[in-house]
Design a protein around this motif. Structure first.
Motif, mmCIF file in Angstrom:
data_model
loop_
_atom_site.group_PDB
_atom_site.id
_atom_site.type_symbol
_atom_site.label_atom_id
_atom_site.label_comp_id
_atom_site.label_asym_id
_atom_site.label_seq_id
_atom_site.Cartn_x
_atom_site.Cartn_y
_atom_site.Cartn_z
ATOM 1 N N ARG A 95 55.235 42.320 42.319
ATOM 2 C CA ARG A 95 54.194 41.774 41.435
ATOM 3 C C ARG A 95 53.924 42.736 40.273
ATOM 4 O O ARG A 95 53.784 42.302 39.122
ATOM 5 C CB ARG A 95 52.902 41.536 42.214
ATOM 6 C CG ARG A 95 52.984 40.341 43.138
ATOM 7 C CD ARG A 95 51.694 40.148 43.889
ATOM 8 N NE ARG A 95 51.782 39.074 44.850
ATOM 9 C CZ ARG A 95 50.902 38.867 45.815
ATOM 10 N NH1 ARG A 95 49.846 39.662 45.931
ATOM 11 N NH2 ARG A 95 51.043 37.866 46.651
ATOM 12 N N GLN A 96 53.839 44.041 40.606
ATOM 13 C CA GLN A 96 53.598 45.027 39.550
ATOM 14 C C GLN A 96 54.749 45.043 38.554
ATOM 15 O O GLN A 96 54.541 45.130 37.342
ATOM 16 C CB GLN A 96 53.404 46.426 40.159
ATOM 17 C CG GLN A 96 52.087 46.590 40.878
ATOM 18 C CD GLN A 96 51.965 47.942 41.562
ATOM 19 O OE1 GLN A 96 52.950 48.656 41.736
ATOM 20 N NE2 GLN A 96 50.748 48.294 41.955
ATOM 21 N N ARG A 97 55.987 44.954 39.050
ATOM 22 C CA ARG A 97 57.155 44.947 38.172
ATOM 23 C C ARG A 97 57.133 43.710 37.263
ATOM 24 O O ARG A 97 57.342 43.805 36.057
ATOM 25 C CB ARG A 97 58.453 44.965 38.994
ATOM 26 C CG ARG A 97 59.705 45.096 38.117
ATOM 27 C CD ARG A 97 60.966 44.718 38.832
ATOM 28 N NE ARG A 97 60.908 43.296 39.151
ATOM 29 C CZ ARG A 97 61.429 42.755 40.234
ATOM 30 N NH1 ARG A 97 62.069 43.481 41.098
ATOM 31 N NH2 ARG A 97 61.332 41.455 40.454
#
Length: 146
Positions: A95-97
């Protein structure tokens, strides 16, 4: 008659001798059987002790196997928990990526818009300066009242 008594004596003597011989053989057999009984009782005691030792060893082995099984089960549960934790971290990192990729895209688009606005601003400023210079020239050369 005398012959009869001798015969009876020898028959009795022979029977008595046979009886003594049989009694001696029986006594020997009883002695041998008693010795065998003692040996068997000794073997029975040894077997009983061996059985108790085998039972104790089986219980000990069972306990060790159970302890090992319990430890391995705990390790497996711990590994499963670690895997679940790692999977959650993977989801968060993904999700962060994805968010970072979107932010990078937005940043790139914003930067391009900024550069376009900067160029437009520079062009507009240059045009305004040019117009201002023309106006100043016109004002310089303008003679009022002519």
């Amino acid at each position: 008659m005398h012959g009869n008594t001798d015969d009876e004596f020898w028959v009795s003597f022979t029977l008595y001798s046979q009886h003594l011989s049989e009694q001696t053989q029986l006594k020997e057999k009883v002695r041998i059987l008693l010795e065998d009984k003692k040996k068997l009782q000794g073997e029975q005691i040894l077997l009983k002790e061996s059985c108790e030792e085998a039972k104790r060893l089986c219980e000990e082995v069972h306990e060790k196997i159970y302890d090992l099984w319990t430890r391995q089960l705990q390790e497996l549960q711990s590994l499963e928990e670690n895997i679940q934790s790692l999977l959650k971290q993977k989801v968060l990192f993904t999700r962060q990526r994805d968010l970072a990729v979107k932010l990078q895209h937005h940043f790139t688009v914003s930067q391009m818009r900024f550069e376009n606005i900067q160029q437009e601003l520079e062009q507009t400023t240059a045009q305004e300066e040019s117009l201002l210079q023309k106006e100043l020239l016109v004002q310089k050369h303008y003679v009022p009242g002519k």
